[in-house]
Design a protein around this motif. Structure first.
Motif, PDB file in Angstrom:
ATOM      1  N   CYS A  76       4.619  -1.694 -11.398  1.00 45.19           N
ATOM      2  CA  CYS A  76       5.892  -1.890 -10.692  1.00 45.19           C
ATOM      3  C   CYS A  76       6.831  -2.821 -11.448  1.00 45.19           C
ATOM      4  CB  CYS A  76       5.640  -2.445  -9.291  1.00 45.19           C
ATOM      5  SG  CYS A  76       4.835  -1.260  -8.213  1.00 45.19           S
ATOM      6  N   LYS A  77       6.298  -3.637 -12.331  1.00 47.59           N
ATOM      7  CA  LYS A  77       7.118  -4.580 -13.098  1.00 47.59           C
ATOM      8  C   LYS A  77       7.856  -3.909 -14.252  1.00 47.59           C
ATOM      9  CE  LYS A  77       3.793  -8.098 -11.865  1.00 47.59           C
ATOM     10  NZ  LYS A  77       2.517  -8.642 -12.261  1.00 47.59           N
ATOM     11  N   VAL A  78       7.417  -2.687 -14.633  1.00 50.02           N
ATOM     12  CA  VAL A  78       8.003  -2.061 -15.825  1.00 50.02           C
ATOM     13  C   VAL A  78       8.526  -0.640 -15.623  1.00 50.02           C
ATOM     14  CG1 VAL A  78       6.740  -3.481 -17.492  1.00 50.02           C
ATOM     15  CG2 VAL A  78       5.704  -1.390 -16.623  1.00 50.02           C
ATOM     16  N   VAL A  79       8.239  -0.023 -14.494  1.00 52.32           N
ATOM     17  CA  VAL A  79       8.712   1.344 -14.260  1.00 52.32           C
ATOM     18  C   VAL A  79       9.384   1.452 -12.897  1.00 52.32           C
ATOM     19  CG1 VAL A  79       6.919   2.378 -15.724  1.00 52.32           C
ATOM     20  CG2 VAL A  79       6.538   2.190 -13.259  1.00 52.32           C
ATOM     21  N   LYS A  80      10.104   2.540 -12.717  1.00 50.79           N
ATOM     22  CA  LYS A  80      10.786   2.781 -11.441  1.00 50.79           C
ATOM     23  C   LYS A  80      10.129   3.907 -10.643  1.00 50.79           C
ATOM     24  CE  LYS A  80      15.247   1.121 -12.932  1.00 50.79           C
ATOM     25  NZ  LYS A  80      15.429  -0.137 -12.386  1.00 50.79           N
ATOM     26  N   VAL A  81       9.258   4.689 -11.306  1.00 53.32           N
ATOM     27  CA  VAL A  81       8.577   5.813 -10.663  1.00 53.32           C
ATOM     28  C   VAL A  81       7.103   5.762 -11.050  1.00 53.32           C
ATOM     29  CG1 VAL A  81       8.443   8.334 -10.456  1.00 53.32           C
ATOM     30  CG2 VAL A  81      10.657   7.239 -10.826  1.00 53.32           C
ATOM     31  N   ILE A  82       6.227   5.922 -10.062  1.00 50.98           N
ATOM     32  CA  ILE A  82       4.784   5.984 -10.324  1.00 50.98           C
ATOM     33  C   ILE A  82       4.248   7.259  -9.692  1.00 50.98           C
ATOM     34  CG2 ILE A  82       2.531   4.924  -9.930  1.00 50.98           C
ATOM     35  CD1 ILE A  82       3.958   2.202  -9.960  1.00 50.98           C
ATOM     36  N   ILE A  83       3.631   8.083 -10.532  1.00 53.91           N
ATOM     37  CA  ILE A  83       3.038   9.342 -10.086  1.00 53.91           C
ATOM     38  C   ILE A  83       1.547   9.273 -10.381  1.00 53.91           C
ATOM     39  CG2 ILE A  83       2.990  11.844 -10.416  1.00 53.91           C
ATOM     40  CD1 ILE A  83       5.962  11.623 -11.254  1.00 53.91           C
ATOM     41  N   ALA A  84       0.723   9.569  -9.378  1.00 56.16           N
ATOM     42  CA  ALA A  84      -0.729   9.494  -9.554  1.00 56.16           C
ATOM     43  C   ALA A  84      -1.385  10.812  -9.159  1.00 56.16           C
ATOM     44  CB  ALA A  84      -1.315   8.351  -8.733  1.00 56.16           C
ATOM     45  N   ASP A  85      -2.176  11.331 -10.072  1.00 55.02           N
ATOM     46  CA  ASP A  85      -2.930  12.567  -9.881  1.00 55.02           C
ATOM     47  C   ASP A  85      -4.406  12.245 -10.070  1.00 55.02           C
ATOM     48  OD1 ASP A  85      -3.815  15.176  -9.741  1.00 55.02           O
ATOM     49  OD2 ASP A  85      -2.730  15.861 -11.519  1.00 55.02           O
ATOM     50  N   SER A  86      -5.121  12.016  -9.072  1.00 61.10           N
ATOM     51  CA  SER A  86      -4.783  12.134  -7.670  1.00 61.10           C
ATOM     52  C   SER A  86      -5.179  10.853  -6.930  1.00 61.10           C
ATOM     53  CB  SER A  86      -5.507  13.335  -7.054  1.00 61.10           C
ATOM     54  OG  SER A  86      -6.864  13.053  -6.824  1.00 61.10           O
ATOM     55  N   VAL A  87      -4.644  10.695  -5.750  1.00 59.89           N
ATOM     56  CA  VAL A  87      -4.928   9.518  -4.929  1.00 59.89           C
ATOM     57  C   VAL A  87      -6.408   9.497  -4.540  1.00 59.89           C
ATOM     58  CG1 VAL A  87      -4.292  10.542  -2.703  1.00 59.89           C
ATOM     59  CG2 VAL A  87      -4.032   8.108  -3.059  1.00 59.89           C
ATOM     60  N   THR A  88      -7.006  10.671  -4.390  1.00 60.56           N
ATOM     61  CA  THR A  88      -8.426  10.775  -4.050  1.00 60.56           C
ATOM     62  C   THR A  88      -9.272  10.184  -5.174  1.00 60.56           C
ATOM     63  OG1 THR A  88      -7.908  12.839  -2.904  1.00 60.56           O
ATOM     64  CG2 THR A  88     -10.224  12.371  -3.282  1.00 60.56           C
ATOM     65  N   ASP A  89      -8.956  10.541  -6.409  1.00 58.39           N
ATOM     66  CA  ASP A  89      -9.711  10.036  -7.555  1.00 58.39           C
ATOM     67  C   ASP A  89      -9.520   8.539  -7.755  1.00 58.39           C
ATOM     68  OD1 ASP A  89     -10.709  12.562  -8.148  1.00 58.39           O
ATOM     69  OD2 ASP A  89      -9.013  13.054  -9.438  1.00 58.39           O
ATOM     70  N   LEU A  90      -8.336   8.040  -7.422  1.00 57.12           N
ATOM     71  CA  LEU A  90      -8.067   6.607  -7.563  1.00 57.12           C
ATOM     72  C   LEU A  90      -8.746   5.772  -6.481  1.00 57.12           C
ATOM     73  CD1 LEU A  90      -4.278   6.550  -8.478  1.00 57.12           C
ATOM     74  CD2 LEU A  90      -6.193   6.002  -9.962  1.00 57.12           C
ATOM     75  N   LYS A  91      -9.200   6.458  -5.430  1.00 53.60           N
ATOM     76  CA  LYS A  91      -9.848   5.782  -4.297  1.00 53.60           C
ATOM     77  C   LYS A  91      -8.916   4.750  -3.643  1.00 53.60           C
ATOM     78  CE  LYS A  91     -14.542   6.592  -5.929  1.00 53.60           C
ATOM     79  NZ  LYS A  91     -14.247   7.695  -6.755  1.00 53.60           N
ATOM     80  N   ILE A  92      -7.654   5.160  -3.494  1.00 51.31           N
ATOM     81  CA  ILE A  92      -6.661   4.338  -2.813  1.00 51.31           C
ATOM     82  C   ILE A  92      -6.611   4.808  -1.357  1.00 51.31           C
ATOM     83  CG2 ILE A  92      -4.203   3.758  -2.698  1.00 51.31           C
ATOM     84  CD1 ILE A  92      -5.468   2.601  -5.146  1.00 51.31           C
ATOM     85  N   THR A  93      -6.659   3.879  -0.432  1.00 55.17           N
ATOM     86  CA  THR A  93      -6.629   4.235   0.990  1.00 55.17           C
ATOM     87  C   THR A  93      -5.193   4.421   1.472  1.00 55.17           C
ATOM     88  OG1 THR A  93      -6.464   1.957   1.787  1.00 55.17           O
ATOM     89  CG2 THR A  93      -8.702   2.818   1.370  1.00 55.17           C
ATOM     90  N   ALA A  94      -5.054   5.019   2.640  1.00 55.96           N
ATOM     91  CA  ALA A  94      -3.731   5.198   3.248  1.00 55.96           C
ATOM     92  C   ALA A  94      -3.069   3.847   3.499  1.00 55.96           C
ATOM     93  CB  ALA A  94      -3.854   5.988   4.543  1.00 55.96           C
TER      94      ALA A  94
END
Length: 187
Positions: A76-94
């Protein structure tokens, strides 16, 4: 949030979104956890198919995050857009997704989530509730028959339909059509 079953061109759409921001000279972090990052032949093929030379200059691609939740915040300190493929693989919760979205409101977040056979998103109903928009990618054996449609858009028109194969809108929102007709009559 981009959601859909396997073979629905979710990753293609995400890379095309990254390219659209890149072409506007907006820095993008693309986390390609699912395909393995820039070292992967699949990722390279996707880049070649879905991005332009101009867009690529503003897309940083990373394949693996050791501490995903912390590293996303660092991006977030260096970009304006973050795209992640996929949220399931990253194990990020809602709840973590909602934290990121509300803590960094100037960052555009785009996460891919696969859908189970019964139509439910991995991570539960909350995954689809928190995002401001949910894009559904339809599965089809023929890539020409895969489309992205808006399933949720916080009170805005849902009639938008986009072809990942042709990389263009194939059905405009109702409001855009009526404005075009109105402006045509005025001339």
């Amino acid at each position: 949030m981009i959601k859909g079953n396997k073979h629905s061109s979710k990753s293609q759409l995400a890379m095309q979104i990254a390219n659209a921001f890149g072409e506007q000279q907006t820095p993008v972090a693309y986390i390609d956890y699912e395909q393995g990052g820039i070292e992967s032949k699949d990722t390279l093929d996707s880049i070649n198919r879905n991005t332009s030379e101009k867009g690529r200059r503003y897309i940083a691609i990373k394949g693996y995050l050791e501490k995903p939740f912390q590293e996303l915040q660092d991006f977030c300190k260096v970009v304006k857009v973050i795209i992640a493929d996929s949220v399931t693989d990253l194990k990020i919760t809602a709840d973590q997704l909602n934290f990121l979205r509300t803590t960094y409101p100037k960052v555009i977040w785009c996460f891919i989530s696969q859908v189970k056979e019964n139509g439910a998103m991995y991570g539960g109903n909350k995954m689809a509730h928190n995002p401001t928009s949910v894009i559904h990618c339809s599965s089809h054996q023929d890539p020409k028959q895969r489309f992205a449609t808006l399933e949720k858009n916080r009170g805005n028109d849902l009639t938008f339909k986009y072809s990942m194969y042709y990389k263009k809108v194939v059905s405009e929102p109702t409001e855009a059509k009526s404005k075009r007709k109105l402006s045509f009559k005025v001339k």
